[in-house]
Scaffold this active site. Structure first.
Site, PDB file in Angstrom:
ATOM      1  N   TRP A  32      16.736 -41.048  -5.903  1.00 34.88           N
ATOM      2  CA  TRP A  32      17.091 -41.541  -4.375  1.00 34.88           C
ATOM      3  C   TRP A  32      18.125 -42.909  -4.633  1.00 34.88           C
ATOM      4  O   TRP A  32      18.621 -43.481  -4.710  1.00 34.88           O
ATOM      5  CB  TRP A  32      16.573 -41.096  -2.924  1.00 34.88           C
ATOM      6  CG  TRP A  32      17.773 -41.790  -1.967  1.00 34.88           C
ATOM      7  CD1 TRP A  32      18.414 -41.389  -1.129  1.00 34.88           C
ATOM      8  CD2 TRP A  32      17.578 -42.929  -1.559  1.00 34.88           C
ATOM      9  NE1 TRP A  32      19.008 -41.703  -0.651  1.00 34.88           N
ATOM     10  CE2 TRP A  32      18.327 -42.811  -0.356  1.00 34.88           C
ATOM     11  CE3 TRP A  32      16.559 -44.187  -1.756  1.00 34.88           C
ATOM     12  CZ2 TRP A  32      18.349 -43.920   0.765  1.00 34.88           C
ATOM     13  CZ3 TRP A  32      16.599 -45.360  -0.869  1.00 34.88           C
ATOM     14  CH2 TRP A  32      17.624 -44.845   0.179  1.00 34.88           C
ATOM     15  N   HIS A  33      16.619 -43.769  -5.405  1.00 35.74           N
ATOM     16  CA  HIS A  33      16.763 -44.972  -5.291  1.00 35.74           C
ATOM     17  C   HIS A  33      18.360 -45.136  -6.125  1.00 35.74           C
ATOM     18  O   HIS A  33      18.867 -46.812  -6.138  1.00 35.74           O
ATOM     19  CB  HIS A  33      15.483 -45.821  -5.377  1.00 35.74           C
ATOM     20  CG  HIS A  33      14.707 -45.629  -4.062  1.00 35.74           C
ATOM     21  ND1 HIS A  33      14.127 -44.702  -3.746  1.00 35.74           N
ATOM     22  CD2 HIS A  33      14.785 -47.006  -3.427  1.00 35.74           C
ATOM     23  CE1 HIS A  33      13.189 -45.276  -2.397  1.00 35.74           C
ATOM     24  NE2 HIS A  33      14.206 -46.443  -2.147  1.00 35.74           N
ATOM     25  N   GLY A  34      18.264 -44.725  -7.429  1.00 36.27           N
ATOM     26  CA  GLY A  34      18.900 -45.558  -8.135  1.00 36.27           C
ATOM     27  C   GLY A  34      18.862 -44.326  -9.974  1.00 36.27           C
ATOM     28  O   GLY A  34      18.241 -43.218  -9.820  1.00 36.27           O
TER      29      GLY A  34
END
Length: 473
Positions: free
Chosen positions: A326-328
């Protein structure tokens, strides 16, 4: 529009004044003004992204209205999956399309076949897309589950999706919390507004004084990792741990504080996570809105911890891998998630993951016990090692940096002064605040001092504002 910019310092007082003096005659006019203000705020980066957030709002508004009208469960599920596929499809295209194409090309090339990545596109990542897509999905899921009645007021729903204080970097609000507040009349309360101002000052202090001061040092150390020894790289990793915490939690504090100015209460997002005694407690205190979102909308639907030990372990891995992803769009984030999964599993197996549910560390004491200090120190070390992968551009770079921790360590390192000027004083302040998350009982003189320091720093850095780290996620 950045919170720490001159544009926002002009924008906020104008919106506040008009909200309470001109548009306070009716709930509809207040909500319409919130919506207009939020779209101005979001469109300040790039007006083209407004169409995307509007489209997401329209899709989930009509799907939310349609779900209760269906008599067959299969049709309700069809609508729910339509909402999820649309939101995840938009998020996946803008955030992960090039990542998957490039990863596929690398895989084929590793097998000995030459392949050009001609399918990659020049895609601009819309600010805050990971946050508002999760927010709108929570609405549709809660309507489907019967936890929330769909709203018929489009303006109120659009205000919920685009609410400007927390739009681009959270907290990720639930419709069950924020939407009822939007649907009910707000009344100005001076004591609540004063609490909001204190949180704004504290958030700005964390962002401008701590995070922005550490940012150039962290950039220098990580960009020159091959020239620095292990001691300097350890310092750089510690500085990044505090940079990302002060940057992200600072944004959340400002968002919660601004919301209070307009009569809204947002959920907590950080509760002094570096004072956690194990990794389970850390994840109850770090990015709470995201971790609870994954718990309620992914972990529990997968079976949670009720399907046996192996299924529980599988679900834990899924949660942390998805959280990392989700973060990258980089394998470093996936590895960061795996590291936390590996740290969490022993605690889960030994049933210590829920050991510290309520009481803060050193609940009835000024200082922690030796055991607590040791627990916090060990937990912080493991979390900081994970941050190396989070900060690095590649897994190779992260592994090299961590390797140097143990093979090229030296006490003779530059940048030591930042430890004494920023980290130590900040940790002392956080320790004093640890029982008072919303900072309601902090001495007024201390607030004056923090405000003056913040104003000095933002004046010195005028015209060179640092963006918030989580804008890229």
């Amino acid at each position: 529009m950045l919170f720490n910019s001159i544009e926002f310092l002009i924008f906020l007082p104008i919106v506040f004044f008009l909200y309470w003096s001109v548009f306070n005659k009716s709930l509809k006019s207040q909500n319409l003004f919130v919506l207009i203000s939020s779209y101005i705020f979001y469109g300040w980066w790039d007006y083209r992204f407004l169409f995307l957030i509007f489209l997401s709002t329209v899709v989930d508004y009509f799907i939310g209205k349609s779900i209760p009208l269906q008599t067959q469960e299969s049709r309700k599920r069809f609508l729910l999956w339509g909402s999820m596929l649309f939101n995840l499809g938009v998020l996946g295209f803008f955030k992960y399309y090039n990542f998957f194409i490039e990863s596929w090309v690398e895989l084929i090339s590793s097998l000995g076949y030459e392949m050009q990545s001609t399918w990659t596109l020049n895609i601009i990542l819309p600010v805050g897309i990971s946050f508002y897509t999760f927010q709108t999905m929570s609405y549709t899921i809660d309507v489907y589950r019967g936890n929330l009645k769909p709203t018929k007021d489009f303006v109120s729903f659009a205000s919920f999706v685009s609410f400007f204080p927390q739009l681009v970097a959270g907290p990720i609000e639930r419709a069950t919390n924020l939407l009822p507040q939007i649907l009910n009349r707000r009344v100005f309360k001076s004591e609540i507004a004063a609490q909001g101002l204190r949180l704004i000052v504290w958030g700005m202090f964390k962002k401008v004084v701590i995070a922005d001061s550490l940012a150039p040092v962290v950039d220098n150390i990580f960009s020159g990792f091959d020239t620095y020894g292990g001691g300097t790289l350890i310092l750089g990793s510690i500085y990044f741990a505090f940079q990302i915490y002060c940057d992200f939690s600072g944004y959340s504090d400002i968002a919660i504080g601004i919301s209070k100015l307009f009569g809204f209460e947002l959920m907590s997002n950080f509760k002094f996570p570096y004072f956690s005694r194990n990794i389970g407690e850390f994840w109850r205190r770090w990015h709470i809105s995201l971790s609870t979102w994954f718990r309620d909308y992914l972990y529990i639907p997968l079976g949670g911890s009720k399907g046996g030990r192996w299924m529980s372990l599988r679900n834990i891995f899924v949660i942390f891998i998805v959280s990392g992803f989700w973060h990258g769009a980089n394998w470093t984030f996936v590895i960061w998630g795996l590291i936390h999964a590996m740290l969490y599993i022993p605690s889960f197996v030994l049933n210590t993951n829920r050991k510290y549910l309520t009481a803060v560390v050193a609940e009835n004491s000024i200082f922690p016990s030796l055991k607590e200090a040791f627990q916090m120190g060990v937990n912080f070390c493991f979390v900081t090692i994970g941050w190396v992968f989070f900060r690095s551009e590649s897994t190779e770079k992260a592994i090299t940096i961590i390797g140097k921790f143990f093979t090229e360590f030296s006490y003779h390192t530059p940048y030591k002064d930042y430890l004494y000027y920023y980290i130590v004083p900040f940790v002392i302040l956080e320790w004093l605040f640890r029982r008072d998350e919303r900072l309601t009982n902090v001495n007024k003189l201390l607030w004056l001092v923090l405000t003056v320091i913040f104003l000095i720093f933002i004046t010195a850095k005028f015209g060179n504002q640092q963006s918030f780290i989580y804008f890229q996620f």
